[in-house]
Design an enzyme around this catalytic site. Structure first.
Site, PDB file in Angstrom:
ATOM      1  N   GLY A  46      18.182  20.013 -15.534  1.00 28.51           N
ATOM      2  CA  GLY A  46      18.278  19.727 -14.427  1.00 28.51           C
ATOM      3  C   GLY A  46      17.773  20.894 -13.332  1.00 28.51           C
ATOM      4  O   GLY A  46      17.606  22.154 -13.699  1.00 28.51           O
ATOM      5  N   GLN A  51      17.000  26.042  -5.802  1.00 28.95           N
ATOM      6  CA  GLN A  51      16.957  26.626  -7.025  1.00 28.95           C
ATOM      7  C   GLN A  51      15.324  27.124  -7.147  1.00 28.95           C
ATOM      8  O   GLN A  51      14.973  28.094  -7.693  1.00 28.95           O
ATOM      9  CB  GLN A  51      17.144  26.205  -8.491  1.00 28.95           C
ATOM     10  N   CYS A  88      23.058  27.625 -16.383  1.00 27.38           N
ATOM     11  CA  CYS A  88      22.259  27.246 -15.221  1.00 27.38           C
ATOM     12  C   CYS A  88      21.005  28.198 -15.268  1.00 27.38           C
ATOM     13  O   CYS A  88      21.148  29.274 -15.529  1.00 27.38           O
ATOM     14  CB  CYS A  88      22.830  27.622 -14.190  1.00 27.38           C
ATOM     15  N   LEU A  89      19.878  27.627 -14.961  1.00 30.68           N
ATOM     16  CA  LEU A  89      18.759  28.402 -14.788  1.00 30.68           C
ATOM     17  C   LEU A  89      18.710  29.294 -13.833  1.00 30.68           C
ATOM     18  O   LEU A  89      17.757  30.353 -13.881  1.00 30.68           O
ATOM     19  CB  LEU A  89      17.473  27.292 -14.617  1.00 30.68           C
ATOM     20  N   HIS A 130      26.626  19.132 -11.531  1.00 35.32           N
ATOM     21  CA  HIS A 130      26.112  20.409 -11.601  1.00 35.32           C
ATOM     22  C   HIS A 130      25.000  20.502 -10.570  1.00 35.32           C
ATOM     23  O   HIS A 130      24.902  21.185  -9.713  1.00 35.32           O
ATOM     24  CB  HIS A 130      25.599  20.817 -13.036  1.00 35.32           C
ATOM     25  N   GLU A 131      23.868  19.506 -10.809  1.00 35.71           N
ATOM     26  CA  GLU A 131      22.906  19.716  -9.774  1.00 35.71           C
ATOM     27  C   GLU A 131      23.167  19.371  -8.094  1.00 35.71           C
ATOM     28  O   GLU A 131      22.865  20.128  -7.145  1.00 35.71           O
ATOM     29  CB  GLU A 131      21.834  18.944 -10.054  1.00 35.71           C
ATOM     30  N   HIS A 134      24.697  22.557  -6.302  1.00 32.36           N
ATOM     31  CA  HIS A 134      23.661  23.392  -6.058  1.00 32.36           C
ATOM     32  C   HIS A 134      23.333  23.021  -4.455  1.00 32.36           C
ATOM     33  O   HIS A 134      23.012  23.789  -3.815  1.00 32.36           O
ATOM     34  CB  HIS A 134      22.534  23.207  -6.923  1.00 32.36           C
TER      35      HIS A 134
END
Length: 154
Positions: A46, A51, A88-89, A130-131, A134
């Protein structure tokens, strides 16, 4: 399409609340395509627009069942709970146990502005939560029950 730079923890953009998308046009479609390519290149499941430095309510997800694009997503239903390890990226090499719903229903728009509703369980439910976090300036570490000590094998 282009690979975009993924912002990491400490960057101010990751802590801001994203603005709703009001224009569904070529600029949005390029962002969606770039985000999908960036997510795939980084081996993620994701990616949210903050991000990649864009404060818009845009998310892409692929947990192995095909690409999901969500514009202006909001959780409209949730049930149960699960505790899973998340990474997480934007927090490379860091993982933590996070409690999330085991089933989630999300209302959003597609790339053309059409309203859609998506449901997910397991990893997809985690990815939705999660997304969307963000988009509200939150990262998984904010709600992690515990951080995991994972050693890299590189």
């Amino acid at each position: 399409m282009a690979i975009r730079n993924i912002y990491v923890e400490g960057e101010e953009v990751l802590r801001k609340i994203s603005k709703p998308v009001t224009e569904f046009n070529q600029k949005l479609w390029i962002l969606l395509d770039d985000m999908a390519e960036t997510m795939n290149q980084a081996d993620g499941v994701g990616l949210a627009a903050p991000q990649v430095g864009i404060l818009k309510r845009v998310v892409v997800i692929d947990v192995g069942e095909g690409l999901i694009e969500l514009i202006n997503p909001k959780i409209i239903g949730q049930k149960g709970s699960q505790i899973e390890a998340e990474g997480c990226l934007s927090c490379p090499g860091e993982y933590g146990k996070v409690k999330r719903p085991s089933w989630v229903s999300v209302q959003a728009q597609d790339r053309h502005g059409n309203e859609i509703v998506r449901e997910g369980t397991g990893l997809l439910a985690v990815a939705f939560c999660h997304e969307i976090d963000h988009l509200d300036g939150k990262i998984f570490k904010d709600i992690a029950i515990e951080m995991l000590d994972v050693k890299s094998e590189e």
